[in-house]
Design an enzyme around this catalytic site. Structure first.
Site, mmCIF file in Angstrom:
data_model
loop_
_atom_site.group_PDB
_atom_site.id
_atom_site.type_symbol
_atom_site.label_atom_id
_atom_site.label_comp_id
_atom_site.label_asym_id
_atom_site.label_seq_id
_atom_site.Cartn_x
_atom_site.Cartn_y
_atom_site.Cartn_z
ATOM 1 N N HIS A 1 42.138 -28.866 45.226
ATOM 2 C CA HIS A 1 43.083 -30.620 44.985
ATOM 3 C C HIS A 1 43.048 -30.313 43.287
ATOM 4 O O HIS A 1 43.230 -31.636 43.240
ATOM 5 C CB HIS A 1 43.706 -31.192 45.730
ATOM 6 C CG HIS A 1 42.068 -32.128 45.594
ATOM 7 N ND1 HIS A 1 41.756 -32.331 45.172
ATOM 8 C CD2 HIS A 1 41.977 -32.395 47.490
ATOM 9 C CE1 HIS A 1 39.833 -32.687 45.952
ATOM 10 N NE2 HIS A 1 40.467 -33.532 46.863
ATOM 11 N N ASP B 1 45.105 -30.111 52.272
ATOM 12 C CA ASP B 1 44.696 -31.231 51.891
ATOM 13 C C ASP B 1 45.067 -32.150 52.914
ATOM 14 O O ASP B 1 45.343 -32.924 53.271
ATOM 15 C CB ASP B 1 44.661 -32.040 50.761
ATOM 16 C CG ASP B 1 43.949 -33.362 50.775
ATOM 17 O OD1 ASP B 1 42.848 -33.740 52.008
ATOM 18 O OD2 ASP B 1 43.467 -33.888 49.591
ATOM 19 N N LYS C 1 30.639 -29.336 51.096
ATOM 20 C CA LYS C 1 31.200 -29.988 50.297
ATOM 21 C C LYS C 1 30.983 -31.305 49.051
ATOM 22 O O LYS C 1 29.927 -32.262 50.095
ATOM 23 C CB LYS C 1 33.140 -30.628 51.377
ATOM 24 C CG LYS C 1 33.761 -30.636 50.482
ATOM 25 C CD LYS C 1 34.541 -30.681 49.808
ATOM 26 C CE LYS C 1 35.696 -31.892 48.757
ATOM 27 N NZ LYS C 1 36.390 -32.307 50.281
ATOM 28 N N HIS D 1 41.439 -26.160 53.762
ATOM 29 C CA HIS D 1 41.298 -27.433 53.994
ATOM 30 C C HIS D 1 42.277 -28.584 54.751
ATOM 31 O O HIS D 1 43.263 -28.742 53.912
ATOM 32 C CB HIS D 1 41.888 -28.056 52.153
ATOM 33 C CG HIS D 1 41.092 -29.315 51.677
ATOM 34 N ND1 HIS D 1 40.958 -29.780 49.963
ATOM 35 C CD2 HIS D 1 41.156 -30.418 51.930
ATOM 36 C CE1 HIS D 1 40.990 -30.566 49.823
ATOM 37 N NE2 HIS D 1 40.709 -31.479 50.920
ATOM 38 N N PRO E 1 44.355 -43.059 51.103
ATOM 39 C CA PRO E 1 45.264 -41.891 50.271
ATOM 40 C C PRO E 1 44.948 -40.525 51.754
ATOM 41 O O PRO E 1 44.455 -40.263 51.919
ATOM 42 C CB PRO E 1 44.113 -41.591 49.432
ATOM 43 C CG PRO E 1 42.685 -41.820 50.291
ATOM 44 C CD PRO E 1 43.597 -43.030 50.781
ATOM 45 N N ASN F 1 34.036 -34.994 56.887
ATOM 46 C CA ASN F 1 34.449 -36.659 56.377
ATOM 47 C C ASN F 1 34.916 -36.863 57.621
ATOM 48 O O ASN F 1 36.416 -37.390 58.101
ATOM 49 C CB ASN F 1 34.955 -37.421 55.068
ATOM 50 C CG ASN F 1 36.574 -36.600 55.205
ATOM 51 O OD1 ASN F 1 36.644 -35.205 55.219
ATOM 52 N ND2 ASN F 1 36.874 -37.272 54.327
ATOM 53 N N HIS G 1 46.885 -39.733 58.068
ATOM 54 C CA HIS G 1 46.244 -41.110 58.605
ATOM 55 C C HIS G 1 47.559 -42.123 59.430
ATOM 56 O O HIS G 1 49.032 -41.633 60.311
ATOM 57 C CB HIS G 1 46.240 -42.827 57.452
ATOM 58 C CG HIS G 1 45.641 -41.954 56.064
ATOM 59 N ND1 HIS G 1 43.961 -42.180 57.028
ATOM 60 C CD2 HIS G 1 45.685 -40.883 55.706
ATOM 61 C CE1 HIS G 1 43.633 -41.522 56.135
ATOM 62 N NE2 HIS G 1 43.957 -41.394 55.218
ATOM 63 N N PHE H 1 41.127 -32.821 60.247
ATOM 64 C CA PHE H 1 41.191 -32.657 61.886
ATOM 65 C C PHE H 1 41.156 -34.257 62.194
ATOM 66 O O PHE H 1 41.264 -34.893 63.561
ATOM 67 C CB PHE H 1 40.960 -32.163 62.751
ATOM 68 C CG PHE H 1 42.414 -30.748 62.502
ATOM 69 C CD1 PHE H 1 43.557 -30.896 61.795
ATOM 70 C CD2 PHE H 1 42.041 -29.900 63.210
ATOM 71 C CE1 PHE H 1 44.181 -29.646 61.536
ATOM 72 C CE2 PHE H 1 42.675 -28.969 62.873
ATOM 73 C CZ PHE H 1 43.946 -29.139 61.696
ATOM 74 N N ARG H 2 40.050 -34.919 61.666
ATOM 75 C CA ARG H 2 39.523 -36.240 62.170
ATOM 76 C C ARG H 2 39.027 -35.945 63.170
ATOM 77 O O ARG H 2 38.725 -37.217 63.954
ATOM 78 C CB ARG H 2 40.943 -37.261 62.093
ATOM 79 C CG ARG H 2 42.057 -37.743 60.896
ATOM 80 C CD ARG H 2 41.227 -38.073 60.337
ATOM 81 N NE ARG H 2 42.376 -38.086 58.956
ATOM 82 C CZ ARG H 2 41.701 -38.101 57.397
ATOM 83 N NH1 ARG H 2 40.664 -37.752 56.981
ATOM 84 N NH2 ARG H 2 42.304 -38.775 56.741
#
Length: 469
Positions: free
Chosen positions: A261, A331, A144, A60, A349, A94, A335, A63-64
């Site tokens: 999570h 997770d 997911k 989980h 978050p 995402n 950011h 890596f954006r």
């Protein structure tokens, strides 16, 4: 002739030492002394009695990459992974664009193949249900579903559609991985069965009820912008209700599911009850939900903001619950500090976790609160089993030579300024640790040594469907 021999390894906390022979990226021998060979290996690494674990697997991470690389990318994220002892990661969907179409999935595979220092798999997003069959052929680690963004009708349709997909068994899987019949006890290792589970894709779930979250968030916003309010904007009951709903759907469709999570005692109790009734369901806890409570929102503000939020002592899980939990997933959700400095209702978050979890667990190991087997189960063996990752998770002949060398005596203090990740923050800042990963090998290739990152090219872990890079 061996490419590499890693000698004087302790594979558990006993004093017995082994030498691990590696050829073409695979473990080919495990012996109590340096193998007697007609010629010497190309290279010998003497770890001088340090503990050697299977390379860790993080099921989980975020890596954006692509689209949000100001926060992280496959290179910086995988450098953080290698520094933390991880040799395989599974990236969440995402990103921009989301990994919810075959085209986006293939593009991310290419990006990972070019940039990642460690091996990787990808979770697929669930949006256009007409894409599910085509996505399944690319062998995602799971589908997911973010339940906090989905209504009941969509959930029902998504479960039905995913449940109708039947994928072929993994190709190229070793006999050891397929049938789990080989006995590796003589090497201090365990067998690696894939479990007798349905031949269907796995569904991973972010379990929070959207209506409950919306209602409670609106109530908390009226009370101001204190970060501590966030713990009740997404209350325990939101997770409990979503968990109950997902378990009902899993029972209806006989679908295997994995809860990301998990953060409340009641949610875990529901999951355990479902397991006992015969449902194929697994659970994950994060480092922050394991070690921190909602009081950290007061001291660290938005740096401790995450979804689901940190819980109070009445609701939270702790180290005592680890025997009932299947895996730890970090997770890892980086950011920028600029984003995190916004007010609580606008700050995103997410907490980075790849570089902190192993030192935190090794500290617990040194204090006698867990054992080596717990770390292997939570971060190596069970992730490989649940997500059907071939040749990973165990130190045994025929497996990938993914190893992390640990110095149990090395002391340190968590300092986010030294992270390889782009996210230079952590609610664990200042935590004192004892025990540190000091060397990481991916398929026999040295990728990290004493915090220094080396060059490597990670591979997509489900190779039978990999595209040409």
């Amino acid at each position: 002739m061996l490419d590499l021999c890693v000698t004087n390894c302790r594979l558990d906390k006993t004093d017995e030492k082994f030498s691990v022979g590696i050829q073409d990226g695979k473990i080919v021998s495990i012996k109590k002394s340096v193998p007697k060979l007609p010629s010497k290996p190309d290279e010998i690494i003497d770890v001088k009695g340090k503990l050697v674990l299977p390379g860790l697997i993080d099921a989980h991470v975020h890596f954006r990459d692509p689209g949000l690389t100001v926060k992280e990318n496959f290179f910086t994220g995988s450098a953080a992974a290698a520094t933390g002892g991880f040799t395989t990661i599974l990236d969440m969907p995402n990103t921009l664009p989301p990994t919810n179409t075959p085209r986006a999935f293939r593009e991310k595979m290419k990006i990972g193949g070019k940039r990642s220092l460690v091996d990787f798999g990808l979770h697929a997003g669930v949006d256009d249900l007409s894409k599910i069959n085509a996505l399944a052929q690319l062998r995602p680690a799971s589908f997911k579903i973010f339940m906090d963004l989905a209504d009941d009708d969509f959930l029902l349709e998504a479960f039905s559609k995913i449940n109708g997909v039947h994928s072929n068994p993994l190709n190229g899987t070793s006999d050891h991985t397929q049938n789990g019949t080989q006995d590796h006890a003589r090497h201090g290792t365990q067998q690696h069965p894939l479990n007798e589970i349905q031949d269907r894709p796995l569904i991973s779930l972010h379990a929070e009820d959207p209506e409950r979250v919306l209602q409670c968030t609106e109530q908390m916003k009226k009370k101001g912008s204190d970060p501590q309010l966030y713990a009740w904007a997404r209350p325990p009951q939101a997770e409990i209700e979503a968990t109950r709903k997902a378990l009902s759907l899993a029972g209806k469709f006989k679908q295997r599911i994995h809860f990301c999570h998990v953060s409340t005692k009641k949610s875990l109790k529901l999951i355990i009850q479902a397991k006992n009734s015969g449902l194929n369901v697994t659970s994950e806890i994060t480092p922050h939900h394991l070690f921190l409570d909602s009081g950290y929102l007061k001291g660290y503000g938005n740096l401790a903001k995450t979804n689901p939020p940190l819980r109070d002592d009445e609701n939270r899980l702790s180290m005592n619950y680890l025997p009932q939990i299947d895996i730890i997933g970090t997770d890892h959700a980086p950011h920028t500090l600029e984003e995190k400095e916004k007010d609580v209702w606008n700050a995103p978050p997410g907490i980075p976790g790849l570089e902190t979890i192993l030192p935190l667990l090794l500290t617990q190991l040194n204090q006698g609160k867990i054992n080596v087997g717990d770390i292997k189960r939570l971060l190596c063996e069970n992730p490989a089993k649940i997500f059907r990752i071939p040749h990973k998770g165990f130190i045994a002949e025929g497996m990938d030579a993914d190893l992390v060398v640990v110095d149990l005596e090395r002391e340190g203090v968590v300092d986010p300024d030294n992270f390889q990740s782009k996210a230079k923050y952590s609610p664990f800042k200042g935590f004192k640790t004892k025990g540190m990963p000091v060397m990481t090998l991916v398929r026999g290739k040295l990728v990290m040594a004493d915090g220094e990152i080396r060059e490597n090219q990670g591979k997509f872990v489900y190779l039978d469907t990999a595209v040409e890079y």
